[in-house]
Write a protein that holds these residues in place. Structure first.
Motif, short mmCIF file in Angstrom:
data_model
loop_
_atom_site.label_atom_id
_atom_site.label_comp_id
_atom_site.label_asym_id
_atom_site.label_seq_id
_atom_site.Cartn_x
_atom_site.Cartn_y
_atom_site.Cartn_z
N HIS A 8 46.49 42.68 37.21
CA HIS A 8 46.55 41.62 38.93
C HIS A 8 46.52 43.09 39.45
O HIS A 8 46.43 44.01 40.10
N ILE A 9 44.90 42.67 39.96
CA ILE A 9 44.28 43.60 40.58
C ILE A 9 44.69 44.25 41.50
O ILE A 9 44.30 44.72 42.97
N THR A 10 44.83 43.19 42.58
CA THR A 10 45.74 43.34 43.71
C THR A 10 46.62 42.68 44.51
O THR A 10 46.59 41.02 44.04
N LYS A 56 41.65 38.27 32.33
CA LYS A 56 41.81 37.42 33.14
C LYS A 56 41.79 38.12 34.54
O LYS A 56 42.88 39.25 34.46
N TYR A 57 40.98 38.57 35.56
CA TYR A 57 40.79 40.19 36.40
C TYR A 57 41.77 38.85 37.75
O TYR A 57 40.90 38.03 38.01
N ALA A 58 42.63 38.98 38.86
CA ALA A 58 43.50 37.93 38.73
C ALA A 58 44.18 38.92 40.44
O ALA A 58 43.87 40.06 40.69
N GLY A 59 45.08 38.06 40.61
CA GLY A 59 45.67 39.18 42.51
C GLY A 59 46.40 37.94 42.72
O GLY A 59 47.01 36.47 42.24
N LEU A 64 38.28 41.17 46.27
CA LEU A 64 38.48 41.27 47.08
C LEU A 64 37.94 43.19 46.98
O LEU A 64 38.33 43.95 47.65
N HIS A 65 38.68 43.28 45.71
CA HIS A 65 38.58 44.22 44.98
C HIS A 65 37.09 44.25 44.01
O HIS A 65 37.51 44.20 42.75
N PHE A 66 36.27 43.80 44.31
CA PHE A 66 34.98 43.49 43.65
C PHE A 66 34.27 44.63 42.86
O PHE A 66 34.74 44.17 41.61
N ILE A 69 36.41 44.97 39.85
CA ILE A 69 36.71 44.73 38.73
C ILE A 69 34.94 44.78 37.99
O ILE A 69 35.53 45.02 36.62
N GLN A 70 34.26 45.31 38.47
CA GLN A 70 33.21 45.80 37.92
C GLN A 70 33.21 46.72 37.45
O GLN A 70 32.29 46.73 35.84
N GLN A 71 33.77 47.81 37.54
CA GLN A 71 34.00 49.14 36.89
C GLN A 71 35.12 48.64 35.59
O GLN A 71 35.11 49.78 34.35
N LEU A 72 36.65 47.99 35.55
CA LEU A 72 37.35 47.23 34.20
C LEU A 72 36.01 46.61 33.88
O LEU A 72 36.10 47.28 32.56
N HIS A 73 34.90 45.97 34.05
CA HIS A 73 34.59 45.12 32.85
C HIS A 73 33.99 45.79 32.63
O HIS A 73 33.32 45.83 30.76
N ALA A 74 32.87 47.14 32.85
CA ALA A 74 32.20 47.74 32.30
C ALA A 74 33.29 48.73 31.03
O ALA A 74 32.74 49.07 29.93
N TYR A 75 34.05 49.37 31.56
CA TYR A 75 35.14 50.58 30.49
C TYR A 75 35.85 49.16 29.53
O TYR A 75 35.17 49.77 27.88
#
Length: 125
Positions: A8-10, A56-59, A64-66, A69-75
């Protein structure tokens, strides 16, 4: 077997749909919490014999906090490789603020997008 989790990103959203069940606020997941969550999820996957993790990146509206998502995807990508896990990722979005460069990055990284079209009747249309 696949272990599926939602991050839950935001709570924030650029829309105000009357049927939405997410209580809106400006709160967002910070990077440290996201990394700790991924560490635990991937550790649990290994411990319990899962071969694949689906995130699943959701909110609210996660895009809004793309950048998050990019940072978490890389990790997640790095961690999955280290642990020998397959990784599948999905961004859940209302689709209204995705930019062409966002779509290019999503496609290049092999991430799926799920567009939310919730509502009944007139609200859905």
């Amino acid at each position: 077997m696949t272990l599926t989790v939602w991050l839950h990103i935001t709570n924030a959203c650029n829309l105000d749909c009357p049927y939405c069940y997410v209580r809106k606020s400006s709160e967002a997941m910070d990077l440290e919490v996201g990394i700790r969550s991924l560490d635990r999820v991937m550790g649990a996957a290994c411990q319990h014999g899962f071969r694949k993790v689906k995130i699943k990146y959701a909110g609210g509206e996660a895009t809004l906090h793309f950048h998050r998502i990019q940072q978490l995807h890389a990790y997640a990508t790095q961690k999955a490789q280290e642990l020998g896990l397959k990784l599948e990722e999905v961004i859940l979005s209302n689709g209204t603020i995705l930019q062409p460069e966002d779509a290019d990055w999503i496609a290049a990284e092999g991430i799926q997008v799920m567009i939310s079209l919730d509502g009944i009747g007139e609200q859905h249309d």
